[in-house]
Design an enzyme around this catalytic site. Structure first.
Site, PDB file in Angstrom:
ATOM      1  CG  HIS A   1      -4.122   4.441  -0.943  1.00 15.60           C
ATOM      2  ND1 HIS A   1      -3.197   3.435  -0.881  1.00 15.60           N
ATOM      3  CD2 HIS A   1      -4.310   4.687  -2.273  1.00 15.60           C
ATOM      4  CE1 HIS A   1      -2.851   3.087  -2.113  1.00 15.60           C
ATOM      5  NE2 HIS A   1      -3.517   3.824  -2.972  1.00 15.60           N
TER       6      HIS A   1
ATOM      7  CG  ASP B   1      -1.855   1.179   1.220  1.00 13.29           C
ATOM      8  OD1 ASP B   1      -1.451   2.262   0.780  1.00 13.29           O
ATOM      9  OD2 ASP B   1      -3.005   1.014   1.640  1.00 13.29           O
ATOM     10  CG  HIS B   2       1.565   4.242  -3.219  1.00 13.75           C
ATOM     11  ND1 HIS B   2       0.323   3.943  -3.703  1.00 13.75           N
ATOM     12  CD2 HIS B   2       1.690   5.575  -3.343  1.00 13.75           C
ATOM     13  CE1 HIS B   2      -0.275   5.053  -4.093  1.00 13.75           C
ATOM     14  NE2 HIS B   2       0.533   6.071  -3.896  1.00 13.75           N
TER      15      HIS B   2
HETATM   16  C1  BG6 Z   1      -3.297   4.531  -6.535  1.00 13.10           C
HETATM   17  C2  BG6 Z   1      -4.598   4.556  -7.266  1.00 13.10           C
HETATM   18  O1  BG6 Z   1      -3.273   3.476  -5.610  1.00 13.10           O
HETATM   19  O2  BG6 Z   1      -3.112   5.751  -5.852  1.00 13.10           O
HETATM   20  C3  BG6 Z   1      -4.655   5.727  -8.226  1.00 13.10           C
HETATM   21  O3  BG6 Z   1      -4.776   3.349  -7.989  1.00 13.10           O
HETATM   22  C4  BG6 Z   1      -4.349   7.004  -7.511  1.00 13.10           C
HETATM   23  O4  BG6 Z   1      -5.916   5.812  -8.862  1.00 13.10           O
HETATM   24  C5  BG6 Z   1      -3.069   6.881  -6.708  1.00 13.10           C
HETATM   25  O5  BG6 Z   1      -4.194   8.018  -8.485  1.00 13.10           O
HETATM   26  C6  BG6 Z   1      -2.836   8.083  -5.848  1.00 13.10           C
HETATM   27  O6  BG6 Z   1      -1.566   8.012  -5.305  1.00 13.10           O
HETATM   28  P1  BG6 Z   1      -0.795   9.328  -4.857  1.00 13.10           P
HETATM   29  O7  BG6 Z   1       0.465   8.821  -4.237  1.00 13.10           O
HETATM   30  O8  BG6 Z   1      -0.587  10.159  -6.092  1.00 13.10           O
HETATM   31  O9  BG6 Z   1      -1.698   9.999  -3.884  1.00 13.10           O
END
Ligand code: BG6
Length: 505
Positions: free
Chosen positions: A249, A186-187
């Site tokens: 997230h 989960d980045h």
């Molecule tokens: C991803 C989603 O997990 O997170 C995307 O699949 C989204 O749709 C992205 O744009 C958002 O990540 P960040 O780091 O730009 O907030």
């Protein structure tokens, strides 16, 4: 500085080695780890994909372009490139074929012999999620993950598409590997500002005593994007904002804010405390879902001076699509600490601003002693944690406006990462890849966490599946989403928080 030669050698196989994620995120992150001396000196990174490259060098050249475009260190892209490039190779192979896995086995044996030392082997699945079960089975069949201490498999989201499918996938993986080998990404958990929530909450004596329903009125999380679905229409049609952002997230952000203090920083201890939060989130009855969650879909319109298509006109999207590109929801964490403290969340595409913020709204202080006019601009204390693009923490409190009268004004005390650390924060993928290489699972989703998250959103998912939306599209690009989102919070007498950027305050 870390001694990279004393680290255990690593072999990283990236499935989807010619894809977008590899080019934009994984290789720039690995390169930065290399430049910052976090990558073992004996590292071999093998891209595997279906695109043909004339040579390893052609592949490397393509990756360098990606670094020049996407890396936070793009300005000194060339600094250590030649030696890093020597760690990279590419093979055009089909992941459905057994011969691919035989080849991989051969490469591992070869490298082990060459180094006279068995490396940690990491398989990174940067591929379409449908391929994950098949690849996992092949890796196991070919004995490539037999040693749970030294072999790891990394999965990107989505992890399942609902509770039953996530359970099934977990069951399959649980039969093939040990949980300690499985890294579910989960980045958001790799973002510096997200990790800092734990430091902020538990390394300071000031906040923990008031971090409860005696002092906190409510919590808000906004994860807004200014992009549409871009070229991901086919994926997004199967996902929607609830699955794409909330299940993972946003719920993880709630966990960071709501968890109890861990007794250690052990991976399982932290994950146990987070899973407790997920289990405590009130299960909404399906029939009640509409009172707790609203959905939206963007129409055609204008964003930042550019004309854009509506969601239903995007490539690979059904013209009548019921898929939501916006969600706002209200959750309750049913435990002593959070009793009666709502958590409002909203997320969506093509919104007015790119911003992810968590705002902790405190209860009003009693204003007894102040004259009525003093309190005209009286605002309750608020702590705002900006995750991105601004990375800061602001505490709003009342101050006396200079002058002869006692007039109060809300002011902000701000801690800005950029000012304090000169923009040196690693990207989420750097942190996460470093953790995979060193075998630290704290920031990765455990099987039970994933399932508990699906459980939280299941009633909303089911209610929406059963009742197609009647008003889509219902918000314009460059707005803050549909009116229903305002109503969701306004009916509790509250409103959404948006912030001016720090330097424009
Ligand atoms: C991803 C989603 O997990 O997170 C995307 O699949 C989204 O749709 C992205 O744009 C958002 O990540 P960040 O780091 O730009 O907030």
């Amino acid at each position: 500085m870390a001694n990279t030669t004393s680290m255990k050698p690593a072999m990283l196989f990236i499935f989807g080695g010619s894809g977008d994620l590899t080019n934009r995120k994984l290789i720039p992150a690995l390169y930065n780890l290399y430049l910052d001396n976090y990558l073992p000196a004996q590292t071999l990174i093998t891209g595997i994909g279906r695109t043909a490259f004339a040579s390893h060098d052609e592949y490397r050249a393509k990756l360098l372009e990606g670094i020049r475009e996407f890396s936070r260190k793009r300005d000194n892209a060339e600094a250590g490139w030649v030696s890093f490039a020597a760690m990279l190779q590419y093979f055009e192979l089909d992941l459905k074929e057994d011969s691919t896995y035989e080849k991989i086995g051969g490469l591992i044996t070869e490298q082990t012999k060459r180094l006279n030392n068995a490396p940690n082997v990491i398989f990174y699945l940067a591929v379409a999620p449908q391929l994950a079960p098949m690849i996992a089975q092949k890796l196991a069949q070919h004995g490539l993950c037999d040693d749970p201490e030294s072999s790891r498999i990394v999965f990107e989201k989505p992890f399942g598409s609902d509770l039953p499918s996530a359970k099934e996938l977990n069951k399959l993986l649980g039969g093939l590997f040990e949980e300690q080998q499985i890294y579910r990404i989960d980045h958001y958990l790799g973002k510096e500002t997200v990790q800092n929530i734990l430091a902020f909450r538990f390394a300071n004596a000031l906040f923990e005593p008031i971090w409860n329903n005696n002092y906190i009125d409510h919590v808000q999380i906004t994860a807004a994007e200014t992009v549409g679905v871009e070229d991901r229409g086919a994926y997004y049609e199967q996902a929607g904002a609830l699955r794409d952002m909330v299940q993972n997230h946003v719920l993880q952000l709630i966990c960071m804010i709501a968890m109890e203090p861990p007794t250690s920083f052990g991976a399982d201890e932290i994950r146990n405390k987070k899973v407790d939060v997920l289990h405590a989130i009130r299960k909404i009855a399906r029939e009640e879902a509409h009172a707790h969650a609203v959905r939206g879909q963007y129409s055609a319109g204008w964003i930042k001076g550019k004309e854009v298509a509506g969601y239903r006109q995007e490539k690979n999207v059904n013209e009548q699509s019921p898929v939501e590109t916006f969600v706002a929801a209200k959750f309750h964490v049913d435990n002593w600490r959070w009793r009666d403290v709502p958590f409002y969340v909203r997320t969506g595409k093509y919104l007015h601003e790119k911003t992810t913020i968590i705002s902790i709204q405190f209860k009003e202080a009693p204003g007894y002693s102040f004259p009525a006019e003093a309190a005209e601009t009286w605002r309750p204390n608020r702590l705002t944690i900006s995750i991105q693009p601004e990375m800061d923490i602001r505490l709003r409190f009342q101050a006396k406006r200079p002058g002869p009268e006692m007039i109060l004004n809300p002011v902000d005390m701000v801690f800005s990462y950029a000012q304090a650390y000169d923009g040196k924060e690693p990207e989420a993928y750097e942190t996460l890849l470093e953790d995979v290489i060193s075998g630290n699972q704290t920031l990765f989703m455990r099987a039970d966490q994933v399932e508990a998250s699906w459980q939280v959103i299941s009633p909303i998912l089911e209610a929406w599946q059963n009742r197609p939306p009647v008003d889509f599209p219902n918000y314009a690009p460059d707005s803050w989403g549909p009116e229903d989102a305002e109503a969701l919070i306004a009916k509790d007498g509250r409103h959404w928080t948006t912030l001016p950027p720090v330097n424009k305050d």
